[in-house]
Design a protein around this motif. Structure first.
Motif, PDB file in Angstrom:
ATOM      1  N   ALA A  14      29.426 -57.092 101.342  1.00 14.23           N
ATOM      2  CA  ALA A  14      29.917 -57.239  99.955  1.00 14.23           C
ATOM      3  C   ALA A  14      29.602 -58.616  99.373  1.00 14.23           C
ATOM      4  CB  ALA A  14      31.432 -57.001  99.918  1.00 14.23           C
ATOM      5  N   ARG A  16      26.789 -59.981  98.519  1.00  6.98           N
ATOM      6  CA  ARG A  16      25.697 -60.049  97.522  1.00  6.98           C
ATOM      7  C   ARG A  16      25.124 -58.652  97.321  1.00  6.98           C
ATOM      8  NH1 ARG A  16      20.965 -61.021 101.119  1.00  6.98           N
ATOM      9  NH2 ARG A  16      21.833 -61.390 103.187  1.00  6.98           N
ATOM     10  N   GLY A  17      24.152 -58.555  96.414  1.00  7.11           N
ATOM     11  CA  GLY A  17      23.421 -57.304  96.229  1.00  7.11           C
ATOM     12  C   GLY A  17      24.303 -56.126  95.873  1.00  7.11           C
ATOM     13  N   VAL A  18      23.967 -54.983  96.450  1.00  9.75           N
ATOM     14  CA  VAL A  18      24.653 -53.718  96.164  1.00  9.75           C
ATOM     15  C   VAL A  18      26.137 -53.796  96.521  1.00  9.75           C
ATOM     16  CG1 VAL A  18      24.767 -51.298  96.898  1.00  9.75           C
ATOM     17  CG2 VAL A  18      22.538 -52.361  96.452  1.00  9.75           C
ATOM     18  N   GLY A  19      26.445 -54.393  97.656  1.00  9.92           N
ATOM     19  CA  GLY A  19      27.839 -54.445  98.113  1.00  9.92           C
ATOM     20  C   GLY A  19      28.733 -55.219  97.164  1.00  9.92           C
ATOM     21  N   ARG A  38      28.542 -61.863 106.479  1.00  4.79           N
ATOM     22  CA  ARG A  38      28.383 -62.580 107.758  1.00  4.79           C
ATOM     23  C   ARG A  38      29.248 -63.822 107.856  1.00  4.79           C
ATOM     24  NH1 ARG A  38      22.018 -61.859 108.874  1.00  4.79           N
ATOM     25  NH2 ARG A  38      21.988 -62.152 106.637  1.00  4.79           N
ATOM     26  N   THR A  39      29.496 -64.460 106.706  1.00  5.42           N
ATOM     27  CA  THR A  39      30.241 -65.727 106.764  1.00  5.42           C
ATOM     28  C   THR A  39      31.317 -65.786 105.687  1.00  5.42           C
ATOM     29  OG1 THR A  39      28.750 -66.838 105.203  1.00  5.42           O
ATOM     30  CG2 THR A  39      28.168 -66.984 107.552  1.00  5.42           C
ATOM     31  N   GLU A  63      29.270 -60.577 112.323  1.00  2.00           N
ATOM     32  CA  GLU A  63      27.852 -60.298 112.543  1.00  2.00           C
ATOM     33  C   GLU A  63      27.752 -58.878 113.110  1.00  2.00           C
ATOM     34  OE1 GLU A  63      24.584 -61.649 112.176  1.00  2.00           O
ATOM     35  OE2 GLU A  63      24.380 -59.604 112.899  1.00  2.00           O
ATOM     36  N   ASN A  90      27.873 -50.395 103.717  1.00  2.00           N
ATOM     37  CA  ASN A  90      26.744 -50.784 102.859  1.00  2.00           C
ATOM     38  C   ASN A  90      25.811 -51.798 103.524  1.00  2.00           C
ATOM     39  OD1 ASN A  90      25.407 -51.673 100.161  1.00  2.00           O
ATOM     40  ND2 ASN A  90      26.426 -53.523 100.924  1.00  2.00           N
ATOM     41  N   VAL A 114      22.420 -52.986 113.619  1.00  2.00           N
ATOM     42  CA  VAL A 114      23.105 -53.292 112.344  1.00  2.00           C
ATOM     43  C   VAL A 114      23.226 -52.046 111.461  1.00  2.00           C
ATOM     44  CG1 VAL A 114      22.983 -54.674 110.218  1.00  2.00           C
ATOM     45  CG2 VAL A 114      22.276 -55.685 112.408  1.00  2.00           C
ATOM     46  N   VAL A 141      25.519 -45.979 103.234  1.00  2.00           N
ATOM     47  CA  VAL A 141      24.407 -46.248 102.318  1.00  2.00           C
ATOM     48  C   VAL A 141      23.079 -46.027 103.049  1.00  2.00           C
ATOM     49  CG1 VAL A 141      23.297 -47.933 100.812  1.00  2.00           C
ATOM     50  CG2 VAL A 141      25.802 -47.855 100.976  1.00  2.00           C
ATOM     51  N   THR A 142      22.271 -45.146 102.464  1.00  2.00           N
ATOM     52  CA  THR A 142      20.989 -44.798 103.051  1.00  2.00           C
ATOM     53  C   THR A 142      19.866 -45.316 102.161  1.00  2.00           C
ATOM     54  OG1 THR A 142      19.699 -42.980 103.984  1.00  2.00           O
ATOM     55  CG2 THR A 142      20.964 -42.481 101.975  1.00  2.00           C
ATOM     56  N   GLY A 185      18.686 -46.356  95.196  1.00  2.00           N
ATOM     57  CA  GLY A 185      17.430 -46.548  94.455  1.00  2.00           C
ATOM     58  C   GLY A 185      16.858 -47.916  94.804  1.00  2.00           C
ATOM     59  N   TRP A 186      15.643 -48.143  94.319  1.00  2.00           N
ATOM     60  CA  TRP A 186      14.964 -49.405  94.643  1.00  2.00           C
ATOM     61  C   TRP A 186      15.385 -50.470  93.629  1.00  2.00           C
ATOM     62  CZ3 TRP A 186       8.948 -50.338  94.454  1.00  2.00           C
ATOM     63  CH2 TRP A 186       8.672 -51.578  95.065  1.00  2.00           C
ATOM     64  N   THR A 189      17.253 -56.896  94.664  1.00  2.00           N
ATOM     65  CA  THR A 189      18.227 -57.652  95.461  1.00  2.00           C
ATOM     66  C   THR A 189      17.412 -58.492  96.435  1.00  2.00           C
ATOM     67  OG1 THR A 189      18.312 -55.995  97.205  1.00  2.00           O
ATOM     68  CG2 THR A 189      19.884 -55.719  95.389  1.00  2.00           C
TER      69      THR A 189
HETATM   70  N1  LIG Z   1      17.815 -53.050  97.501  1.00  2.00           N
HETATM   71  C1  LIG Z   1      17.178 -51.898  97.589  1.00  2.00           C
HETATM   72  O1  LIG Z   1      16.163 -51.655  96.909  1.00  2.00           O
HETATM   73  C2  LIG Z   1      17.730 -50.820  98.485  1.00  2.00           C
HETATM   74  C3  LIG Z   1      17.088 -49.566  98.462  1.00  2.00           C
HETATM   75  C4  LIG Z   1      17.591 -48.539  99.265  1.00  2.00           C
HETATM   76  C5  LIG Z   1      18.691 -48.770 100.050  1.00  2.00           C
HETATM   77  N2  LIG Z   1      19.290 -50.000 100.056  1.00  2.00           N
HETATM   78  C6  LIG Z   1      20.462 -50.177 100.912  1.00  2.00           C
HETATM   79  O2  LIG Z   1      21.533 -50.727 100.149  1.00  2.00           O
HETATM   80  C7  LIG Z   1      22.365 -51.518 101.005  1.00  2.00           C
HETATM   81  C8  LIG Z   1      22.519 -52.905 100.422  1.00  2.00           C
HETATM   82  O3  LIG Z   1      21.243 -53.474 100.261  1.00  2.00           O
HETATM   83  P1  LIG Z   1      21.021 -54.805  99.401  1.00  2.00           P
HETATM   84  O4  LIG Z   1      19.731 -54.647  98.719  1.00  2.00           O
HETATM   85  O5  LIG Z   1      22.238 -55.110  98.629  1.00  2.00           O
HETATM   86  O6  LIG Z   1      20.837 -55.872 100.583  1.00  2.00           O
HETATM   87  P2  LIG Z   1      20.995 -57.470 100.545  1.00  2.00           P
HETATM   88  O7  LIG Z   1      20.952 -57.972  99.158  1.00  2.00           O
HETATM   89  O8  LIG Z   1      20.035 -57.981 101.544  1.00  2.00           O
HETATM   90  O9  LIG Z   1      22.502 -57.686 101.092  1.00  2.00           O
HETATM   91  C9  LIG Z   1      22.777 -57.314 102.415  1.00  2.00           C
HETATM   92  C10 LIG Z   1      24.261 -57.432 102.696  1.00  2.00           C
HETATM   93  O10 LIG Z   1      24.478 -57.009 104.056  1.00  2.00           O
HETATM   94  C11 LIG Z   1      25.004 -58.100 104.807  1.00  2.00           C
HETATM   95  N3  LIG Z   1      24.343 -58.168 106.104  1.00  2.00           N
HETATM   96  C12 LIG Z   1      23.015 -58.183 106.348  1.00  2.00           C
HETATM   97  N4  LIG Z   1      22.768 -58.298 107.663  1.00  2.00           N
HETATM   98  C13 LIG Z   1      23.978 -58.360 108.268  1.00  2.00           C
HETATM   99  C14 LIG Z   1      24.384 -58.504 109.615  1.00  2.00           C
HETATM  100  N5  LIG Z   1      23.514 -58.608 110.607  1.00  2.00           N
HETATM  101  N6  LIG Z   1      25.722 -58.549 109.882  1.00  2.00           N
HETATM  102  C15 LIG Z   1      26.610 -58.476 108.882  1.00  2.00           C
HETATM  103  N7  LIG Z   1      26.289 -58.332 107.582  1.00  2.00           N
HETATM  104  C16 LIG Z   1      24.981 -58.283 107.278  1.00  2.00           C
HETATM  105  C17 LIG Z   1      24.694 -59.360 104.014  1.00  2.00           C
HETATM  106  O11 LIG Z   1      25.658 -60.348 104.339  1.00  2.00           O
HETATM  107  P3  LIG Z   1      25.287 -61.954 104.224  1.00  2.00           P
HETATM  108  O12 LIG Z   1      25.279 -62.269 102.761  1.00  2.00           O
HETATM  109  O13 LIG Z   1      26.402 -62.606 104.942  1.00  2.00           O
HETATM  110  O14 LIG Z   1      23.959 -62.108 104.883  1.00  2.00           O
HETATM  111  C18 LIG Z   1      24.790 -58.849 102.583  1.00  2.00           C
HETATM  112  O15 LIG Z   1      26.126 -58.808 102.167  1.00  2.00           O
HETATM  113  C19 LIG Z   1      21.694 -51.495 102.379  1.00  2.00           C
HETATM  114  O16 LIG Z   1      22.278 -50.486 103.160  1.00  2.00           O
HETATM  115  C20 LIG Z   1      20.253 -51.134 102.058  1.00  2.00           C
HETATM  116  O17 LIG Z   1      19.606 -50.530 103.151  1.00  2.00           O
HETATM  117  C21 LIG Z   1      18.832 -51.012  99.297  1.00  2.00           C
END
Ligand SMILES: NC(=O)c1ccc[n+]([C@@H]2O[C@H](COP(=O)([O-])OP(=O)(O)OC[C@H]3O[C@@H](n4cnc5c(N)ncnc54)[C@H](OP(=O)(O)O)[C@@H]3O)[C@@H](O)[C@H]2O)c1
Length: 235
Positions: A14, A16-19, A38-39, A63, A90, A114, A141-142, A185-186, A189
């Motif tokens: 949660a 950053r990004g989607v979360g 993570r932190t 983690e 997520n 993970v 979340v897929t 969706g894409w 982030t």
């Molecule tokens: N963005 C896309 O285009 C896209 C497309 C399809 C699906 N998704 C899915 O949507 C979800 C969110 O993606 P996002 O784009 O928001 O990703 P993101 O911006 O990279 O954010 C990832 C989040 O997951 C946490 N995280 C990552 N690695 C971790 C670990 N080893 N242990 C604990 N927490 C961890 C991060 O925490 P920290 O901030 O602490 O690192 C951050 O809160 C994911 O399931 C991804 O597969 C995304």
């Protein structure tokens, strides 16, 4: 009265990004939240935002590649609130782009740790208490990714998570707990990159669709967030 007043939600990833979008939207709907990243420092902005909204919020770092930290996270959730009403699995990682068929097995191991084992552990340990209360929404979340050999550790991990949801779903019929999948969706982030066609806020309102499914809904549904975009939404 908001639609989710008093409900407790756990949202992983949660910070950053989607979360971040999902946690904020659940907060606006009246949820009390456990936000994970993570932190503690990384969780500070989402925690501050939720406090501004007047939400009760706990920020729990873990983690997810470390099974003992996953279990400690779940223990802390159970200890603080009992079972959550809503679980949003997520958090995920995408291992580096590799030339096709040269991917080190460690990339697969980390992706599975993970993206598959952590959410499965969270589901397995929280399903019992959620079923006992006869109400719950779990969203895993897929991704719609396909045919990209250079990112196979990521795509096969999501396929494994999809299969978990598919095979657990029949057992949830009539339990009050509805487990679904969300494809955001894409999106632009940190994971999706700047070249993605959609801004991160287009994950809403679709990301809340699986949370608001009626109690009699079957589990196993795939919700594509981009199918639910507001007509006036811009990229
Ligand atoms: N963005 C896309 O285009 C896209 C497309 C399809 C699906 N998704 C899915 O949507 C979800 C969110 O993606 P996002 O784009 O928001 O990703 P993101 O911006 O990279 O954010 C990832 C989040 O997951 C946490 N995280 C990552 N690695 C971790 C670990 N080893 N242990 C604990 N927490 C961890 C991060 O925490 P920290 O901030 O602490 O690192 C951050 O809160 C994911 O399931 C991804 O597969 C995304």
């Amino acid at each position: 009265m908001k639609r989710l007043d008093g409900r407790w939600a756990l949202v992983t990833g949660a910070s950053r990004g989607v979360g971040y979008q999902i946690a904020s939207a659940l907060g606006l709907e009246g949820c009390r939240l456990i936000v994970h990243g993570r932190t503690t420092e990384g969780l500070a902005p989402v925690r501050a935002k939720l406090l501004d909204l007047g939400c009760e919020v706990h920020a729990l770092p873990a983690e997810l590649a470390d099974t003992s930290q996953v279990d400690r996270l779940i223990d802390a959730v159970l200890e603080r609130i009992g079972a959550p009403d809503i679980v949003y699995n997520n958090a995920a990682i995408m291992t580096p782009w590799r030339e096709a068929h040269t991917t080190p097995l460690d990339d697969y191991r980390l992706s599975f740790q993970v993206n598959v084992l952590a959410p499965i552990r969270i589901c397995d340990r929280l399903l019992g208490p959620m079923r006992a209360r006869r109400w719950g929404r779990i969203v895993n979340v897929t991704s719609g990714i396909e045919h990209i050999r250079e990112l196979l550790p990521y795509s096969v991990s999501k396929a494994a998570l999809d299969r978990y949801v598919r095979d657990v779903s029949p057992s949830l019929e009539g339990s009050g707990v509805v487990m679904s999948l969300l494809d955001p969706g894409w999106l632009r982030t940190d994971m999706g990159g700047e070249g993605a066609p959609n801004s991160v806020n287009t994950v809403l309102p679709g990301a809340l669709v699986p949370v608001f499914l009626p109690d009699e809904s079957s589990s196993g549904r795939l919700v594509r967030a981009q199918d639910h975009r507001d007509a006036g939404a811009t990229d």
